[in-house]
Design an enzyme around this catalytic site. Structure first.
Site, PDB file in Angstrom:
ATOM      1  N   PRO A 111      40.595  47.832  42.921  1.00 44.24           N
ATOM      2  CG  PRO A 111      41.557  45.728  42.613  1.00 44.24           C
ATOM      3  CD  PRO A 111      41.329  46.777  43.651  1.00 44.24           C
ATOM      4  CB  CYS A 112      36.853  49.591  38.984  1.00 46.69           C
ATOM      5  SG  CYS A 112      37.663  49.490  37.371  1.00 46.69           S
ATOM      6  CG  ASN A 113      38.771  43.845  38.200  1.00 44.67           C
ATOM      7  OD1 ASN A 113      39.326  44.783  38.749  1.00 44.67           O
ATOM      8  ND2 ASN A 113      39.415  42.992  37.436  1.00 44.67           N
TER       9      ASN A 113
END
EC number: 2.1.1.37
Length: 604
Positions: A565-567
């Site tokens: 995830p790149c959150n």
């Protein structure tokens, strides 16, 4: 992710320092003045007043403060007006206001009584008044929300203030030496309330991946945190993976001060139908496949992130690619893999790379003053209906072509939200099926779930054509098919890429938390595949024991693929952009743990 040309004077009369908290600007070079000194002029503090009285008996700006800015080259009347208009907004806002007033020059009437922060309008902007008059006074249906005979223009002033603040910050960043398009993009990423120092840091982060990382990061083992260090310092890392030079840059062990540069343009190691670029990429023995691995994440991550990612993935040089070279939308991503670089081939037919070719119906309505040929990075959300109606009403009430300021503001929203022209003065966001087409997925791939979830799933997906180009080297290597471990599978971008390449997937172990995404992948799999799909909903439950059991059952994995995830990495996350230490993006270390487990078990 706007391409504007700056006509700024490139002034280097000041520079900023930041203490890292992004709230205060640093010191000026000119005349030895400093923002910290200016900020200390607190009129509410006890003690003698440091302001002088004006003709009305009210406290005015101190003579020393006025003189300080006069010494910097600003006219006295502009300085006095700016200080009064700025109020208590701080030195950062004051400098921006001074720069704005200086650019307005002779058109600025210092007695016109403009409110603080509201940029004065010049005579040449008179044609824009109609545009701005109703911009904030319309609801989603285009009806006026203004009370009859009301003279409250606060909505217009708020919008003017918001847009002028952005213009001023762009101008300030350009004067600091940054390209105008990168300045505008930084404001989009960090928000219009971000200070100049925060915006400058954001641009630096987008240009480089930062200096060497110091310290150790914990491994995740069997779903638990910190059950043994993944590595014991940089020396051990170099001993394990070797210390070969990676391309033309220095080693990522902290011994080199040169940061990892993001290439411009982001074309990776090669593009279809072009001669491969010479790349000196000697992989350490432990990194070589099989099993092959492929890791993806956003290129414009916070400072130092790609240095850490590379170090934990055998010090392999990232391949940074913008998918605008494969389709009609930008998608700047970094990929670290141990795949061969020779004999790559693109998916056929190649997708269109311009908007009007991809969506011919827009060509009829596309205005000559909108120069866009491609969309920016596709997002997980879309613009509001109210904004679309504002744009339509504004353009309808404007001249043809609209005044330059109107064009600029409309284009800004079109770039930000990837709006396409679908009628006379009418823009609209991309539909989910249009996003599917741009990203390389089959039509209706995400159909069957709610519209909001479709946008979210597509916005977080691979760009299939880009990934397939890299994976194409596997086709001749595995004519009988592959076993794939797909981590953070999303809606199956990797699986779709392999399928479109004609590579049979005998078995796929898919790990994906989102039930919606698992439903999308399962539906596509049942319609197109004959192999075995096993789904796991939590990457932390994929222990070494389970991995070993799957390897014994299926004979090992040929490919480990995924993008964590790149959150906490993406620039749009202004509140929790804390890199690999973030709650979501720290799952990168799960990818590392699982890859290490697969490789060590299959070496036995």
């Amino acid at each position: 992710m706007a391409h504007w040309v700056s006509d700024g004077d490139g002034s280097d009369s000041f520079e900023w320092d930041s203490d890292g908290n992004g709230e205060e600007a640093g010191s000026f070079n000119t005349a030895g003045a400093s923002s910290s000194a200016m900020a200390s002029t607190n009129t509410d503090a006890p003690g003698p007043s440091r302001r002088v009285a004006n003709g009305n008996g009210k406290a005015g700006p101190s003579a020393s403060l006025v003189q300080r800015y006069i010494d910097m080259g600003f006219a006295e009347e502009i300085v006095v007006k700016a200080i009064k208009d700025n109020g208590d907004n701080g030195a950062d806002a004051l400098v921006e206001l001074l720069l704005t007033y200086q650019e307005l020059g002779n058109d600025l009437n210092v007695d016109n009584g403009f409110a603080s922060g509201c940029v004065p309008q010049t005579v040449d902007d008179s044609g824009d008044d109609d545009f701005l008059e109703n911009w904030d006074d319309l609801d989603a249906g285009g009806r006026s929300t203004r009370v009859a005979n009301s003279v409250d223009d606060s909505g217009d002033e708020d919008f003017l203030h918001e847009m002028s603040q952005k213009d001023n910050k762009i101008d300030s960043l350009v004067k600091m030496g940054f390209p105008e398009d990168e300045a505008a993009l930084a404001i989009t990423r960090c928000g219009q309330d971000a200070s100049i120092s925060v915006l400058a840091d954001s641009i630096y982060a987008s240009q480089t991946a930062g200096d060497g990382y110091c310290g150790n990061l914990s491994d995740y083992e069997d779903g638990g945190r910190n059950k043994g260090r993944f590595m014991d310092g940089n020396n051990k890392k170099r001993k394990r993976y070797g210390s070969q030079a990676l391309g033309s840059r220095g080693p990522l062990d902290g011994s080199a001060d040169e940061p990892m540069l993001l290439p411009n343009p982001m074309v990776g190691f090669s593009l279809p139908d072009q001669w491969p670029r010479p790349v000196n990429r000697d992989l350490p023995a432990l990194a070589m496949g099989p099993p092959y691995f492929y890791y993806e994440n956003v290129a414009l991550a916070p400072k130092g992130v790609w240095t850490i990612i590379s170090r934990f993935l055998y010090d392999i040089q990232p391949e940074f690619v913008d998918s605008k070279y494969f389709c009609a939308a930008a998608r700047k991503r970094g990929y670290i893999h141990n795949l061969p670089l020779e004999n790559r081939s693109p998916l056929l037919p190649k997708p269109p790379r311009t908007i009007t070719v991809a969506f011919p119906h827009t060509k009829r309505w596309w205005p000559s003053w909108d120069p866009r040929q491609q969309f920016n990075c596709l997002q997980t959300c879309v613009s509001s209906a109210k904004l679309l109606e504002k744009i339509r009403v504004t353009l309808t009430n404007s001249s043809d072509p609209p005044p330059p300021r109107v064009q600029k503001l409309v284009l800004e929203e079109c770039r930000k939200w990837n709006l396409a022209w679908v009628g006379l003065n009418k823009v609209a966001p991309l539909e989910p099926d249009e996003m599917e087409f741009l990203l390389g997925f089959p039509k209706d791939h995400t159909r069957g779930i709610c519209r909001t979830e479709r946008f979210r799933s597509l916005g977080n997906s691979f760009q299939v054509d880009t990934v397939a180009y890299h994976l194409s080297v596997l086709k001749d290597m595995y004519p009988e098919g592959m076993n794939v471990l797909s981590l953070f599978s999303g809606i199956g971008g990797a699986e779709v890429a392999l399928h479109r390449l004609g590579i049979r997937m005998k078995t796929v172990i898919s790990v994906e938390k989102s039930e919606v995404n698992r439903t999308i992948l399962r539906s596509w799999w049942d319609q197109t595949q004959t192999g075995t799909l096993i789904e796991i909903n939590d990457v932390q439950t994929l222990t070494s024991e389970r991995i070993e059991a799957y390897i014994r059952r299926f004979g090992g994995f040929d490919l480990v693929i995924g993008g964590s995830p790149c959150n906490n990495l993406a620039g749009s996350n202004r509140h929790h952009r804390n890199g690999l230490e973030g709650e979501h993006s720290s799952l990168f270390f799960q990818y590392v743990r699982i890859l290490e487990s697969v490789k060590s078990i299959q070496r036995l």
